[in-house]
Design a protein around this motif. Structure first.
Motif, PDB file in Angstrom:
ATOM      1  N   ASN A  56      11.576   0.762 -16.199  1.00 20.46           N
ATOM      2  CA  ASN A  56      12.913   0.199 -15.994  1.00 20.46           C
ATOM      3  C   ASN A  56      12.860  -1.193 -15.373  1.00 20.46           C
ATOM      4  OD1 ASN A  56      14.072   2.577 -17.005  1.00 20.46           O
ATOM      5  ND2 ASN A  56      14.038   3.515 -14.983  1.00 20.46           N
ATOM      6  N   GLY A  57      11.891  -1.999 -15.779  1.00 20.20           N
ATOM      7  CA  GLY A  57      11.778  -3.365 -15.287  1.00 20.20           C
ATOM      8  C   GLY A  57      11.141  -3.503 -13.918  1.00 20.20           C
ATOM      9  N   THR A  58      10.725  -2.397 -13.308  1.00 19.11           N
ATOM     10  CA  THR A  58      10.085  -2.436 -11.987  1.00 19.11           C
ATOM     11  C   THR A  58       8.593  -2.197 -12.144  1.00 19.11           C
ATOM     12  OG1 THR A  58      12.092  -1.568 -10.963  1.00 19.11           O
ATOM     13  CG2 THR A  58      10.054  -1.406  -9.688  1.00 19.11           C
ATOM     14  N   ARG A  59       7.795  -3.129 -11.608  1.00 14.69           N
ATOM     15  CA  ARG A  59       6.335  -3.008 -11.671  1.00 14.69           C
ATOM     16  C   ARG A  59       5.817  -2.380 -10.382  1.00 14.69           C
ATOM     17  NH1 ARG A  59       3.498  -6.574 -15.142  1.00 14.69           N
ATOM     18  NH2 ARG A  59       2.188  -7.306 -13.439  1.00 14.69           N
ATOM     19  N   ARG A  60       4.859  -1.447 -10.530  1.00 16.20           N
ATOM     20  CA  ARG A  60       4.269  -0.743  -9.388  1.00 16.20           C
ATOM     21  C   ARG A  60       2.758  -0.671  -9.560  1.00 16.20           C
ATOM     22  NH1 ARG A  60       7.638   2.035  -6.313  1.00 16.20           N
ATOM     23  NH2 ARG A  60       6.051   3.470  -5.618  1.00 16.20           N
ATOM     24  N   ALA A  61       2.078  -0.485  -8.452  1.00 19.16           N
ATOM     25  CA  ALA A  61       0.627  -0.286  -8.489  1.00 19.16           C
ATOM     26  C   ALA A  61       0.343   1.213  -8.617  1.00 19.16           C
ATOM     27  CB  ALA A  61      -0.008  -0.827  -7.218  1.00 19.16           C
ATOM     28  N   GLU A  62      -0.597   1.559  -9.468  1.00 18.87           N
ATOM     29  CA  GLU A  62      -1.018   2.947  -9.698  1.00 18.87           C
ATOM     30  C   GLU A  62      -2.536   3.010  -9.680  1.00 18.87           C
ATOM     31  OE1 GLU A  62       0.953   5.625 -10.136  1.00 18.87           O
ATOM     32  OE2 GLU A  62       2.806   4.473 -10.019  1.00 18.87           O
ATOM     33  N   ASN A  63      -3.079   4.199  -9.439  1.00 21.62           N
ATOM     34  CA  ASN A  63      -4.535   4.407  -9.425  1.00 21.62           C
ATOM     35  C   ASN A  63      -5.234   3.395  -8.518  1.00 21.62           C
ATOM     36  OD1 ASN A  63      -4.421   6.609 -11.226  1.00 21.62           O
ATOM     37  ND2 ASN A  63      -4.280   5.189 -12.931  1.00 21.62           N
ATOM     38  N   VAL A  64      -4.708   3.211  -7.321  1.00 26.03           N
ATOM     39  CA  VAL A  64      -5.238   2.242  -6.366  1.00 26.03           C
ATOM     40  C   VAL A  64      -6.518   2.790  -5.746  1.00 26.03           C
ATOM     41  CG1 VAL A  64      -4.769   0.960  -4.243  1.00 26.03           C
ATOM     42  CG2 VAL A  64      -2.913   1.420  -5.872  1.00 26.03           C
ATOM     43  N   VAL A  65      -7.555   1.939  -5.705  1.00 20.47           N
ATOM     44  CA  VAL A  65      -8.846   2.307  -5.121  1.00 20.47           C
ATOM     45  C   VAL A  65      -9.264   1.193  -4.170  1.00 20.47           C
ATOM     46  CG1 VAL A  65     -11.290   2.764  -5.602  1.00 20.47           C
ATOM     47  CG2 VAL A  65      -9.522   3.553  -7.194  1.00 20.47           C
ATOM     48  N   PHE A  66      -9.689   1.572  -2.952  1.00 18.23           N
ATOM     49  CA  PHE A  66     -10.213   0.588  -2.003  1.00 18.23           C
ATOM     50  C   PHE A  66     -11.597   0.160  -2.457  1.00 18.23           C
ATOM     51  CE2 PHE A  66      -7.062   2.713   0.635  1.00 18.23           C
ATOM     52  CZ  PHE A  66      -6.382   1.603   1.124  1.00 18.23           C
ATOM     53  N   ASP A  67     -11.851  -1.154  -2.436  1.00 17.11           N
ATOM     54  CA  ASP A  67     -13.134  -1.685  -2.909  1.00 17.11           C
ATOM     55  C   ASP A  67     -14.287  -1.379  -1.967  1.00 17.11           C
ATOM     56  OD1 ASP A  67     -11.904  -2.644  -5.126  1.00 17.11           O
ATOM     57  OD2 ASP A  67     -11.951  -4.744  -4.532  1.00 17.11           O
ATOM     58  N   ARG A  68     -14.029  -1.391  -0.680  1.00 20.10           N
ATOM     59  CA  ARG A  68     -15.105  -1.157   0.292  1.00 20.10           C
ATOM     60  C   ARG A  68     -14.500  -0.623   1.581  1.00 20.10           C
ATOM     61  NH1 ARG A  68     -14.061  -6.349  -0.530  1.00 20.10           N
ATOM     62  NH2 ARG A  68     -13.282  -7.597   1.187  1.00 20.10           N
ATOM     63  N   ASP A  69     -15.374  -0.125   2.449  1.00 20.85           N
ATOM     64  CA  ASP A  69     -14.910   0.376   3.740  1.00 20.85           C
ATOM     65  C   ASP A  69     -14.442  -0.783   4.599  1.00 20.85           C
ATOM     66  OD1 ASP A  69     -15.433   3.002   3.147  1.00 20.85           O
ATOM     67  OD2 ASP A  69     -17.503   2.873   3.851  1.00 20.85           O
ATOM     68  N   PRO A  70     -13.446  -0.535   5.448  1.00 18.16           N
ATOM     69  CA  PRO A  70     -12.965  -1.621   6.309  1.00 18.16           C
ATOM     70  C   PRO A  70     -14.032  -2.047   7.302  1.00 18.16           C
ATOM     71  CG  PRO A  70     -12.023   0.451   7.004  1.00 18.16           C
ATOM     72  CD  PRO A  70     -12.771   0.721   5.715  1.00 18.16           C
ATOM     73  N   VAL A  71     -14.010  -3.318   7.646  1.00 18.80           N
ATOM     74  CA  VAL A  71     -14.936  -3.852   8.634  1.00 18.80           C
ATOM     75  C   VAL A  71     -14.338  -3.587  10.015  1.00 18.80           C
ATOM     76  CG1 VAL A  71     -16.012  -5.964   9.513  1.00 18.80           C
ATOM     77  CG2 VAL A  71     -15.696  -5.632   7.054  1.00 18.80           C
ATOM     78  N   ALA A  72     -15.142  -2.999  10.892  1.00 21.56           N
ATOM     79  CA  ALA A  72     -14.661  -2.723  12.245  1.00 21.56           C
ATOM     80  C   ALA A  72     -14.432  -4.040  12.970  1.00 21.56           C
ATOM     81  CB  ALA A  72     -15.672  -1.870  12.993  1.00 21.56           C
ATOM     82  N   ARG A  73     -13.295  -4.148  13.607  1.00 20.47           N
ATOM     83  CA  ARG A  73     -12.978  -5.374  14.335  1.00 20.47           C
ATOM     84  C   ARG A  73     -13.193  -5.151  15.816  1.00 20.47           C
ATOM     85  NH1 ARG A  73      -7.390  -7.490  11.602  1.00 20.47           N
ATOM     86  NH2 ARG A  73      -8.190  -7.695   9.495  1.00 20.47           N
ATOM     87  N   ARG A  74     -13.592  -6.230  16.491  1.00 17.77           N
ATOM     88  CA  ARG A  74     -13.760  -6.154  17.936  1.00 17.77           C
ATOM     89  C   ARG A  74     -12.399  -6.201  18.592  1.00 17.77           C
ATOM     90  NH1 ARG A  74     -17.527 -10.591  20.122  1.00 17.77           N
ATOM     91  NH2 ARG A  74     -16.496  -9.875  21.995  1.00 17.77           N
ATOM     92  N   ALA A  75     -12.267  -5.493  19.686  1.00 19.05           N
ATOM     93  CA  ALA A  75     -11.020  -5.517  20.442  1.00 19.05           C
ATOM     94  C   ALA A  75     -10.853  -6.884  21.091  1.00 19.05           C
ATOM     95  CB  ALA A  75     -11.032  -4.430  21.511  1.00 19.05           C
TER      96      ALA A  75
END
Length: 85
Positions: A56-75
Motif C-alpha cells: 500500500n505504498g509503505t516500504r518496510r524492512a524485512e528479514n533483518v540480520v545484524f552484520d556483526r556483534d556490537p562493539v563494547a563501549r567504555r563507560a
C-alpha cells in the motif's frame, strides 16, 4: 539484500527504524527480524542487512540480520578528574 544501520528499536512497542545506505528511513517490527532475533538493549548504529517490502505504498524492512556483534563501549567518566586536597 540492502544494507544500513539500526537507528533505534523499542522493545515495548516492538518496532523501530533502520537508516538505509541511501538515507531512507524504513520501519521494522519485531517480526521483521530473521530467525526471530530482534534486538535487546541498545542497538543504535549496528550494521544490518535486510530486504525491502512494499505494501500500500509503505516500504518496510524485512528479514533483518545484524552484520556483526556490537562493539563494547567504555563507560564515560562523569565529572572529569578531580584533585582532592
Amino acid at each position: 539484500m540492502a544494507r544500513g544501520e539500526m537507528l533505534w528499536f523499542n522493545e515495548k512497542k516492538n518496532s523501530g527504524f533502520i537508516l538505509t545506505d541511501e538515507d531512507e528511513r524504513l520501519a521494522v517490527s519485531g517480526a521483521g527480524f530473521a530467525n526471530g532475533e530482534r534486538p535487546e538493549g541498545r542497538c543504535a548504529n549496528r550494521a544490518v542487512t535486510f530486504e525491502v517490502s512494499e505494501s500500500n505504498g509503505t516500504r518496510r524492512a524485512e528479514n533483518v540480520v545484524f552484520d556483526r556483534d556490537p562493539v563494547a563501549r567504555r563507560a564515560r567518566s562523569r565529572g572529569g578528574s578531580r584533585v582532592r586536597s
